[in-house]
Design a protein around this motif. Structure first.
Motif, PDB file in Angstrom:
ATOM      1  N   ASP A  87       0.803  -1.219   0.000  1.00  0.00           N
ATOM      2  CA  ASP A  87       0.000   0.000   0.000  1.00  0.00           C
ATOM      3  C   ASP A  87       0.842   1.279   0.000  1.00  0.00           C
ATOM      4  OD1 ASP A  87      -2.221  -1.660   0.140  1.00  0.00           O
ATOM      5  OD2 ASP A  87      -2.336  -1.571   2.324  1.00  0.00           O
ATOM      6  N   ALA A  88       2.145   1.162  -0.253  1.00  0.00           N
ATOM      7  CA  ALA A  88       3.048   2.305  -0.108  1.00  0.00           C
ATOM      8  C   ALA A  88       2.835   3.387  -1.166  1.00  0.00           C
ATOM      9  CB  ALA A  88       4.507   1.840  -0.130  1.00  0.00           C
ATOM     10  N   ALA A  89       2.603   2.983  -2.390  1.00  0.00           N
ATOM     11  CA  ALA A  89       2.501   3.955  -3.481  1.00  0.00           C
ATOM     12  C   ALA A  89       1.409   4.983  -3.180  1.00  0.00           C
ATOM     13  CB  ALA A  89       2.211   3.248  -4.796  1.00  0.00           C
ATOM     14  N   GLY A  90       1.775   6.227  -3.269  1.00  0.00           N
ATOM     15  CA  GLY A  90       0.825   7.303  -3.069  1.00  0.00           C
ATOM     16  C   GLY A  90       0.627   7.741  -1.625  1.00  0.00           C
ATOM     17  N   ARG A  91       1.167   6.977  -0.674  1.00  0.00           N
ATOM     18  CA  ARG A  91       1.039   7.393   0.733  1.00  0.00           C
ATOM     19  C   ARG A  91       2.093   8.452   1.039  1.00  0.00           C
ATOM     20  NH1 ARG A  91       0.925   2.138   4.476  1.00  0.00           N
ATOM     21  NH2 ARG A  91       0.715   3.684   6.119  1.00  0.00           N
ATOM     22  N   PRO A  92       1.805   9.383   1.910  1.00  0.00           N
ATOM     23  CA  PRO A  92       2.784  10.405   2.274  1.00  0.00           C
ATOM     24  C   PRO A  92       4.018   9.779   2.941  1.00  0.00           C
ATOM     25  CG  PRO A  92       0.591  10.995   3.072  1.00  0.00           C
ATOM     26  CD  PRO A  92       0.510   9.582   2.573  1.00  0.00           C
ATOM     27  N   ALA A  93       5.176  10.355   2.674  1.00  0.00           N
ATOM     28  CA  ALA A  93       6.433   9.857   3.230  1.00  0.00           C
ATOM     29  C   ALA A  93       6.373   9.815   4.756  1.00  0.00           C
ATOM     30  CB  ALA A  93       7.601  10.734   2.771  1.00  0.00           C
ATOM     31  N   ARG A  94       5.832  10.825   5.362  1.00  0.00           N
ATOM     32  CA  ARG A  94       5.747  10.891   6.824  1.00  0.00           C
ATOM     33  C   ARG A  94       4.960   9.691   7.380  1.00  0.00           C
ATOM     34  NH1 ARG A  94       6.735  14.957  10.181  1.00  0.00           N
ATOM     35  NH2 ARG A  94       5.801  14.873  12.244  1.00  0.00           N
ATOM     36  N   GLU A  95       3.872   9.360   6.724  1.00  0.00           N
ATOM     37  CA  GLU A  95       3.041   8.235   7.150  1.00  0.00           C
ATOM     38  C   GLU A  95       3.805   6.910   7.004  1.00  0.00           C
ATOM     39  OE1 GLU A  95      -0.910   6.135   5.383  1.00  0.00           O
ATOM     40  OE2 GLU A  95      -0.967   8.333   5.522  1.00  0.00           O
ATOM     41  N   LEU A  96       4.517   6.737   5.897  1.00  0.00           N
ATOM     42  CA  LEU A  96       5.286   5.510   5.682  1.00  0.00           C
ATOM     43  C   LEU A  96       6.419   5.368   6.690  1.00  0.00           C
ATOM     44  CD1 LEU A  96       5.442   5.542   1.791  1.00  0.00           C
ATOM     45  CD2 LEU A  96       4.261   3.854   3.232  1.00  0.00           C
ATOM     46  N   LEU A  97       7.139   6.448   6.925  1.00  0.00           N
ATOM     47  CA  LEU A  97       8.238   6.400   7.896  1.00  0.00           C
ATOM     48  C   LEU A  97       7.700   6.129   9.300  1.00  0.00           C
ATOM     49  CD1 LEU A  97      10.359   9.347   6.457  1.00  0.00           C
ATOM     50  CD2 LEU A  97      10.918   6.900   6.341  1.00  0.00           C
ATOM     51  N   GLY A  98       6.573   6.728   9.635  1.00  0.00           N
ATOM     52  CA  GLY A  98       5.935   6.458  10.923  1.00  0.00           C
ATOM     53  C   GLY A  98       5.514   5.001  11.045  1.00  0.00           C
ATOM     54  N   ALA A  99       4.992   4.437   9.966  1.00  0.00           N
ATOM     55  CA  ALA A  99       4.585   3.028   9.980  1.00  0.00           C
ATOM     56  C   ALA A  99       5.795   2.127  10.210  1.00  0.00           C
ATOM     57  CB  ALA A  99       3.883   2.669   8.672  1.00  0.00           C
ATOM     58  N   LEU A 100       6.936   2.475   9.628  1.00  0.00           N
ATOM     59  CA  LEU A 100       8.155   1.681   9.845  1.00  0.00           C
ATOM     60  C   LEU A 100       8.635   1.775  11.291  1.00  0.00           C
ATOM     61  CD1 LEU A 100      10.194   2.341   6.576  1.00  0.00           C
ATOM     62  CD2 LEU A 100       8.959   0.257   7.230  1.00  0.00           C
ATOM     63  N   ILE A 101       8.561   2.961  11.873  1.00  0.00           N
ATOM     64  CA  ILE A 101       8.934   3.122  13.286  1.00  0.00           C
ATOM     65  C   ILE A 101       8.023   2.246  14.143  1.00  0.00           C
ATOM     66  CG2 ILE A 101       8.963   4.705  15.262  1.00  0.00           C
ATOM     67  CD1 ILE A 101       9.699   6.951  13.218  1.00  0.00           C
ATOM     68  N   ASP A 102       6.729   2.328  13.910  1.00  0.00           N
ATOM     69  CA  ASP A 102       5.767   1.563  14.703  1.00  0.00           C
ATOM     70  C   ASP A 102       5.976   0.063  14.542  1.00  0.00           C
ATOM     71  OD1 ASP A 102       4.714   4.002  15.463  1.00  0.00           O
ATOM     72  OD2 ASP A 102       3.027   3.895  14.055  1.00  0.00           O
ATOM     73  N   LEU A 103       6.231  -0.369  13.331  1.00  0.00           N
ATOM     74  CA  LEU A 103       6.457  -1.787  13.073  1.00  0.00           C
ATOM     75  C   LEU A 103       7.656  -2.297  13.865  1.00  0.00           C
ATOM     76  CD1 LEU A 103       5.848  -4.382  11.439  1.00  0.00           C
ATOM     77  CD2 LEU A 103       7.359  -3.467   9.676  1.00  0.00           C
ATOM     78  N   GLN A 104       8.735  -1.571  13.797  1.00  0.00           N
ATOM     79  CA  GLN A 104       9.940  -1.999  14.508  1.00  0.00           C
ATOM     80  C   GLN A 104       9.746  -1.920  16.020  1.00  0.00           C
ATOM     81  OE1 GLN A 104      13.499  -0.403  12.847  1.00  0.00           O
ATOM     82  NE2 GLN A 104      14.793  -1.201  14.471  1.00  0.00           N
ATOM     83  N   ALA A 105       9.045  -0.918  16.488  1.00  0.00           N
ATOM     84  CA  ALA A 105       8.806  -0.784  17.928  1.00  0.00           C
ATOM     85  C   ALA A 105       7.904  -1.895  18.460  1.00  0.00           C
ATOM     86  CB  ALA A 105       8.192   0.584  18.233  1.00  0.00           C
ATOM     87  N   GLN A 106       6.998  -2.384  17.623  1.00  0.00           N
ATOM     88  CA  GLN A 106       6.093  -3.456  18.039  1.00  0.00           C
ATOM     89  C   GLN A 106       6.766  -4.829  18.028  1.00  0.00           C
ATOM     90  OE1 GLN A 106       2.754  -3.117  15.383  1.00  0.00           O
ATOM     91  NE2 GLN A 106       2.153  -1.133  16.219  1.00  0.00           N
ATOM     92  N   HIS A 107       7.855  -4.964  17.279  1.00  0.00           N
ATOM     93  CA  HIS A 107       8.526  -6.256  17.123  1.00  0.00           C
ATOM     94  C   HIS A 107      10.034  -6.130  17.335  1.00  0.00           C
ATOM     95  CE1 HIS A 107       4.773  -7.829  15.531  1.00  0.00           C
ATOM     96  NE2 HIS A 107       4.706  -6.762  14.767  1.00  0.00           N
ATOM     97  N   PRO A 108      10.469  -5.564  18.454  1.00  0.00           N
ATOM     98  CA  PRO A 108      11.910  -5.327  18.623  1.00  0.00           C
ATOM     99  C   PRO A 108      12.739  -6.611  18.648  1.00  0.00           C
ATOM    100  CG  PRO A 108      10.745  -4.923  20.676  1.00  0.00           C
ATOM    101  CD  PRO A 108       9.706  -5.117  19.611  1.00  0.00           C
ATOM    102  N   ALA A 109      12.217  -7.685  19.207  1.00  0.00           N
ATOM    103  CA  ALA A 109      13.001  -8.926  19.290  1.00  0.00           C
ATOM    104  C   ALA A 109      13.290  -9.474  17.904  1.00  0.00           C
ATOM    105  CB  ALA A 109      12.270  -9.966  20.126  1.00  0.00           C
TER     106      ALA A 109
END
Length: 185
Positions: A73-95
């Protein structure tokens, strides 16, 4: 043992693996460490998972599925939203992320290839860069994604596995500043 008990034990093993892989690291954590922390025998662990790698596979499956959705779903999404999603993903699965960054090249290669992390990350980078990006903007998009990944790892380590709202915002602002460096849009 009933199927329900087996499912609970699998969940307990994964929960404990998350903790140990997140604090000690994947490479250093042994099956014996997991068994001791759970108060069970190594045989009980092997009943549910054939190896430590199988435990890691189970831990990596969830974030792999989530990054696939972000990339799709990345195409067309704002960069800020995508970068935030990556932060959240990594924070939810640190191990899972710590294990993949453990330095064990065989582990990294196997899971990276199986889940095509590089391909999915490339789709996200291209979306962050925006339509018809210049070569420099592509470089900045790569740097912003790298800043998110490395920054989140460092923030989680400093925060003992927790990411505050302010730290998340700071990471996102730093990534956006990297992306927007030089005023090129």
């Amino acid at each position: 043992m009933t199927p329900h008990q087996r499912r609970d034990m699998r969940a307990d093993i994964l929960d404990e693996a998350r903790k140990l892989f997140g604090t000690k690291g994947y490479t250093v954590t042994s099956i014996a460490d997991l068994a001791e922390a759970l108060g069970v025998t190594k045989g009980a662990l092997y009943y549910h998972f054939k190896s430590k790698e199988a435990i890691l596979s189970a831990l990596v499956a969830e974030p792999a599925a989530e990054i696939a959705v972000i990339a799709k779903d990345a195409a067309g999404r704002p960069a800020r939203e995508l970068l935030g999603a990556l932060i959240d993903l990594q924070a939810q699965h640190p191990a899972a992320y710590m294990a993949l960054q453990s330095g064990d090249v065989s582990v990294l290669q196997e899971h990276s290839q199986r889940h095509d992390f590089a391909g999915k990350t490339e789709l996200i980078i291209m979306a962050v860069a925006g339509p018809d990006p210049s070569p420099m903007h592509l470089i900045r998009a790569r740097m912003a994604v790298a800043a998110v990944k490395e920054g989140t790892t460092a923030a989680l380590a400093a925060g003992h596995g927790k990411l505050t709202d302010q730290t998340r915002l700071d990471l996102l602002e730093a990534a956006m500043a990297t992306l927007d460096a030089g005023g090129e849009s």
